[in-house]
Design an enzyme around this catalytic site. Structure first.
Site, mmCIF file in Angstrom:
data_model
loop_
_atom_site.group_PDB
_atom_site.id
_atom_site.type_symbol
_atom_site.label_atom_id
_atom_site.label_comp_id
_atom_site.label_asym_id
_atom_site.label_seq_id
_atom_site.Cartn_x
_atom_site.Cartn_y
_atom_site.Cartn_z
ATOM 1 N N ASP A 127 0.777 -1.234 0.000
ATOM 2 C CA ASP A 127 0.000 0.000 0.000
ATOM 3 C C ASP A 127 0.811 1.288 0.000
ATOM 4 O OD1 ASP A 127 -2.588 -0.694 -0.126
ATOM 5 O OD2 ASP A 127 -3.155 0.234 1.765
ATOM 6 N N CYS A 182 -18.149 -13.580 -10.975
ATOM 7 C CA CYS A 182 -19.227 -12.652 -10.563
ATOM 8 C C CYS A 182 -20.535 -12.985 -11.299
ATOM 9 C CB CYS A 182 -18.848 -11.205 -10.855
ATOM 10 S SG CYS A 182 -17.672 -10.508 -9.679
ATOM 11 N N CYS A 185 -24.457 -11.645 -11.009
ATOM 12 C CA CYS A 185 -24.702 -11.047 -9.690
ATOM 13 C C CYS A 185 -24.351 -9.552 -9.693
ATOM 14 C CB CYS A 185 -23.849 -11.772 -8.648
ATOM 15 S SG CYS A 185 -23.989 -11.094 -6.990
ATOM 16 N N CYS A 192 -24.670 -0.867 -2.422
ATOM 17 C CA CYS A 192 -23.826 0.253 -1.962
ATOM 18 C C CYS A 192 -24.734 1.402 -1.503
ATOM 19 C CB CYS A 192 -22.895 0.730 -3.071
ATOM 20 S SG CYS A 192 -21.952 2.187 -2.539
ATOM 21 N N CYS A 208 -17.832 7.128 -1.903
ATOM 22 C CA CYS A 208 -17.611 5.897 -1.133
ATOM 23 C C CYS A 208 -17.441 6.213 0.359
ATOM 24 C CB CYS A 208 -16.369 5.195 -1.685
ATOM 25 S SG CYS A 208 -15.890 3.716 -0.787
ATOM 26 N N CYS A 240 -20.153 -3.529 0.366
ATOM 27 C CA CYS A 240 -20.012 -4.219 -0.927
ATOM 28 C C CYS A 240 -19.288 -5.559 -0.785
ATOM 29 C CB CYS A 240 -19.330 -3.325 -1.961
ATOM 30 S SG CYS A 240 -17.631 -2.910 -1.585
HETATM 31 C C1 B12 Z 1 -6.999 4.220 -3.184
HETATM 32 C C2 B12 Z 1 -7.499 2.976 -2.495
HETATM 33 C C3 B12 Z 1 -8.798 2.992 -2.014
HETATM 34 C C4 B12 Z 1 -9.817 4.073 -2.423
HETATM 35 C C5 B12 Z 1 -10.319 3.747 -3.844
HETATM 36 C C6 B12 Z 1 -10.766 2.275 -4.017
HETATM 37 C C7 B12 Z 1 -10.785 1.740 -5.431
HETATM 38 N N1 B12 Z 1 -11.679 0.777 -5.666
HETATM 39 O O1 B12 Z 1 -10.006 2.151 -6.282
HETATM 40 C C8 B12 Z 1 -10.870 3.927 -1.291
HETATM 41 C C9 B12 Z 1 -10.502 4.866 -0.149
HETATM 42 C C10 B12 Z 1 -12.308 4.207 -1.690
HETATM 43 C C11 B12 Z 1 -10.621 2.484 -0.844
HETATM 44 C C12 B12 Z 1 -11.576 1.707 -0.218
HETATM 45 C C13 B12 Z 1 -11.365 0.398 0.177
HETATM 46 N N2 B12 Z 1 -10.192 -0.279 0.136
HETATM 47 CO CO1 B12 Z 1 -8.585 0.390 -0.721
HETATM 48 N N3 B12 Z 1 -6.997 0.831 -1.630
HETATM 49 C C14 B12 Z 1 -6.659 1.839 -2.344
HETATM 50 C C15 B12 Z 1 -5.240 1.652 -2.934
HETATM 51 C C16 B12 Z 1 -4.246 2.435 -2.071
HETATM 52 C C17 B12 Z 1 -5.121 2.047 -4.417
HETATM 53 C C18 B12 Z 1 -6.257 1.489 -5.303
HETATM 54 C C19 B12 Z 1 -6.241 2.106 -6.666
HETATM 55 O O2 B12 Z 1 -5.195 2.335 -7.236
HETATM 56 N N4 B12 Z 1 -7.424 2.370 -7.205
HETATM 57 C C20 B12 Z 1 -7.584 2.850 -8.555
HETATM 58 C C21 B12 Z 1 -8.161 1.728 -9.394
HETATM 59 C C22 B12 Z 1 -8.399 2.201 -10.821
HETATM 60 O O3 B12 Z 1 -7.171 0.764 -9.414
HETATM 61 P P1 B12 Z 1 -7.443 -0.730 -8.842
HETATM 62 O O4 B12 Z 1 -8.638 -0.727 -7.987
HETATM 63 O O5 B12 Z 1 -6.172 -1.262 -8.303
HETATM 64 O O6 B12 Z 1 -7.819 -1.470 -10.197
HETATM 65 C C23 B12 Z 1 -6.827 -1.919 -11.109
HETATM 66 C C24 B12 Z 1 -7.091 -3.336 -11.547
HETATM 67 O O7 B12 Z 1 -8.033 -3.912 -10.728
HETATM 68 C C25 B12 Z 1 -7.438 -3.251 -13.007
HETATM 69 N N5 B12 Z 1 -8.804 -3.547 -13.403
HETATM 70 C C26 B12 Z 1 -9.932 -3.523 -12.703
HETATM 71 N N6 B12 Z 1 -10.954 -3.910 -13.450
HETATM 72 C C27 B12 Z 1 -10.477 -4.162 -14.684
HETATM 73 C C28 B12 Z 1 -11.109 -4.542 -15.856
HETATM 74 C C29 B12 Z 1 -10.362 -4.670 -17.022
HETATM 75 C C30 B12 Z 1 -11.056 -5.046 -18.277
HETATM 76 C C31 B12 Z 1 -8.947 -4.424 -16.992
HETATM 77 C C32 B12 Z 1 -8.109 -4.558 -18.229
HETATM 78 C C33 B12 Z 1 -8.330 -4.042 -15.796
HETATM 79 C C34 B12 Z 1 -9.105 -3.922 -14.662
HETATM 80 O O8 B12 Z 1 -7.179 -1.963 -13.443
HETATM 81 C C35 B12 Z 1 -6.990 -1.081 -12.355
HETATM 82 C C36 B12 Z 1 -5.785 -0.234 -12.652
HETATM 83 O O9 B12 Z 1 -4.645 -1.022 -12.835
HETATM 84 C C37 B12 Z 1 -5.056 0.095 -2.776
HETATM 85 C C38 B12 Z 1 -3.618 -0.376 -2.524
HETATM 86 C C39 B12 Z 1 -2.782 -0.285 -3.767
HETATM 87 N N7 B12 Z 1 -1.633 0.295 -3.645
HETATM 88 O O10 B12 Z 1 -3.189 -0.764 -4.821
HETATM 89 C C40 B12 Z 1 -5.990 -0.228 -1.580
HETATM 90 C C41 B12 Z 1 -6.773 -1.555 -1.652
HETATM 91 C C42 B12 Z 1 -7.353 -1.674 -3.024
HETATM 92 N N8 B12 Z 1 -7.853 -1.335 -0.696
HETATM 93 C C43 B12 Z 1 -8.179 -2.374 -0.024
HETATM 94 C C44 B12 Z 1 -9.285 -2.438 0.883
HETATM 95 C C45 B12 Z 1 -9.309 -3.585 1.870
HETATM 96 C C46 B12 Z 1 -10.299 -1.456 0.839
HETATM 97 C C47 B12 Z 1 -11.671 -1.495 1.555
HETATM 98 C C48 B12 Z 1 -12.325 -2.877 1.561
HETATM 99 C C49 B12 Z 1 -11.513 -0.954 2.992
HETATM 100 C C50 B12 Z 1 -12.811 -0.777 3.765
HETATM 101 N N9 B12 Z 1 -13.402 -1.832 4.290
HETATM 102 O O11 B12 Z 1 -13.269 0.336 3.931
HETATM 103 C C51 B12 Z 1 -12.477 -0.458 0.706
HETATM 104 C C52 B12 Z 1 -13.228 -1.123 -0.458
HETATM 105 C C53 B12 Z 1 -14.061 -0.179 -1.274
HETATM 106 C C54 B12 Z 1 -14.086 -0.587 -2.746
HETATM 107 N N10 B12 Z 1 -15.172 -1.188 -3.214
HETATM 108 O O12 B12 Z 1 -13.078 -0.373 -3.435
HETATM 109 C C55 B12 Z 1 -7.328 -3.583 -0.402
HETATM 110 C C56 B12 Z 1 -8.134 -4.519 -1.293
HETATM 111 C C57 B12 Z 1 -7.839 -5.997 -1.122
HETATM 112 C C58 B12 Z 1 -8.645 -6.813 -2.122
HETATM 113 N N11 B12 Z 1 -9.038 -8.017 -1.725
HETATM 114 O O13 B12 Z 1 -8.932 -6.388 -3.215
HETATM 115 C C59 B12 Z 1 -6.093 -2.881 -1.131
HETATM 116 C C60 B12 Z 1 -5.473 -3.676 -2.275
HETATM 117 C C61 B12 Z 1 -5.043 -2.605 -0.029
HETATM 118 C C62 B12 Z 1 -4.180 -3.831 0.287
HETATM 119 N N12 B12 Z 1 -2.876 -3.721 0.130
HETATM 120 O O14 B12 Z 1 -4.648 -4.870 0.651
HETATM 121 N N13 B12 Z 1 -9.379 2.068 -1.203
#
Ligand code: B12
Length: 314
Positions: A127, A182, A185, A192, A208, A240
């Site tokens: 993180d 998924c 579903c 949310c 959120c 969620c």
């Molecule tokens: C910023 C952040 C948040 C933000 C934004 C969340 C979000 N969904 O982006 C907020 C504050 C809202 C948040 C909330 C939570 N978070 Co948070 N968060 C982060 C953080 C620091 C960055 C996430 C990020 O970059 N988001 C931007 C999006 C665009 O990126 P992404 O979600 O990683 O998605 C990537 C891939 O999944 C992919 N992708 C997704 N879908 C698809 C579809 C296709 C077709 C393709 C090609 C790619 C693709 O592309 C994205 C970009 O590379 C990460 C840690 C980290 N360094 O990654 C933890 C992390 C995601 N969080 C985590 C957790 C636990 C939570 C919460 C559950 C905490 C809580 N109970 O309140 C909630 C969940 C809410 C939710 N539904 O997301 C965990 C998730 C673990 C897991 N099993 O997934 C992480 C990984 C931290 C960790 N090290 O464990 N979080």
């Protein structure tokens, strides 16, 4: 034994429930994931989390932190799957116990310390680094990316943290992509409370509850009808995840016991509302709640308590 199998075996011994790895250059789809990240930022979905914008270039280059990196080894660490609020203020499950950044980093350093190879260079990310943890864990076969954006494993659901280690050696592994179960579903989207999941796999942080209670600094300028939707959450939100069929099973499993959980030294509304700032600061110092300042916790408590009182009157 290969480096990968050694890491896998030792990480299991340390309590990680899942592990996997991938060679960086074999993850050719990474550019699409990064593109998705950029689109997310372009839409302003990161709200005031400026570090996500500032760290964009680093997130797009997994070798930023370790130029000689060849592979990534990813692990999953479980956290409690059962609700612990007992009618008091609601705190997300992942915030209990020792701060996960500290805990997982400690475990991962222990893991690397147990590998006898002086030519091995590595960088641990939990993180705290501008690294796309979820994307790399996905390529490593730890789960699929659900409609709620969380990484979900068919057996372990999504109540786990992700930790990653960049390594200067190849693991000789191509991406392992788990099928997305998924299906049709849409429970997470439908449930949310604030409609923050604007479409499948797209979260607008600004709506959120997790963001609003943990990441948004200073006072809120939310209208009253929105505040009502935030329910009794004072830190984070699990809705969620709670409704996800892959978590329902594991919520019924043996409860995780903590030897250290200062988050719930106080349980009732009265205890939380009456606590002095200095006592709160001391109490949560070693937990992930540490990032919420006393004034922000008061802000959160005010909204949640109002919602709780309204509910009781009904
Ligand atoms: C910023 C952040 C948040 C933000 C934004 C969340 C979000 N969904 O982006 C907020 C504050 C809202 C948040 C909330 C939570 N978070 Co948070 N968060 C982060 C953080 C620091 C960055 C996430 C990020 O970059 N988001 C931007 C999006 C665009 O990126 P992404 O979600 O990683 O998605 C990537 C891939 O999944 C992919 N992708 C997704 N879908 C698809 C579809 C296709 C077709 C393709 C090609 C790619 C693709 O592309 C994205 C970009 O590379 C990460 C840690 C980290 N360094 O990654 C933890 C992390 C995601 N969080 C985590 C957790 C636990 C939570 C919460 C559950 C905490 C809580 N109970 O309140 C909630 C969940 C809410 C939710 N539904 O997301 C965990 C998730 C673990 C897991 N099993 O997934 C992480 C990984 C931290 C960790 N090290 O464990 N979080």
């Amino acid at each position: 034994m290969s480096l990968f199998l050694e890491l896998k075996k030792r990480s299991q011994d340390l309590g990680f429930i899942l592990s996997g790895g991938v060679d960086i250059d074999s993850a050719t789809d990474f550019k699409n994931h990064f593109q998705r990240y950029q689109n997310w930022i372009d839409q302003g979905f990161h709200g005031e989390m400026q570090y996500l914008f500032n760290g964009m270039e680093r997130r797009g280059n997994p070798r930023w932190f370790l130029p000689e990196a060849e592979s990534v080894f990813c692990v999953a660490w479980p956290y409690p799957a059962h609700d612990q609020s007992d009618g008091g203020p609601r705190v997300a499950r992942y915030l209990h116990g020792e701060d996960y950044h500290t805990l997982i980093k400690k475990k991962l350093f222990e893991l690397m310390g147990s590998i006898d190879d002086s030519s091995l260079r590595f960088k641990i990310c939990v993180d705290t680094s501008a690294f796309l943890d979820r994307t790399w864990a996905y390529f490593s076969g730890l789960g699929w990316i659900g409609k709620n954006t969380l990484l979900i494993h068919p057996k372990y659901g999504s109540y786990f943290f992700i930790g990653s280690i960049l390594l200067n050696k190849k693991l000789n592994l191509d991406p392992i992509i788990l099928p997305n179960y998924c299906g049709h579903c849409t429970r997470c989207l439908d449930s949310c409370p604030t409609s923050a999941l604007v479409s499948q796999g797209n979260l607008d942080s600004r709506k959120c509850i997790s963001y609003l209670t943990l990441e948004k600094r200073g006072p809120h300028d939310l209208d009253e009808s929105f505040k009502k939707k935030m329910g009794e959450w004072i830190a984070g939100c699990d809705v969620c995840q709670e409704v996800c069929p892959f978590n329902l099973k594991i919520s019924k499993r043996k409860k995780m016991e903590f030897t250290f959980d200062p988050v719930f030294e106080k349980k009732t509304w009265k205890e939380w509302l009456e606590e002095e700032s200095s006592s709160y600061k001391k109490r949560v110092k070693k937990t992930a709640l540490n990032r919420i300042k006393p004034e922000e916790m008061k802000r959160n408590l005010q909204i949640a308590y109002e919602n709780y009182s309204q509910k009781k009157m009904r």
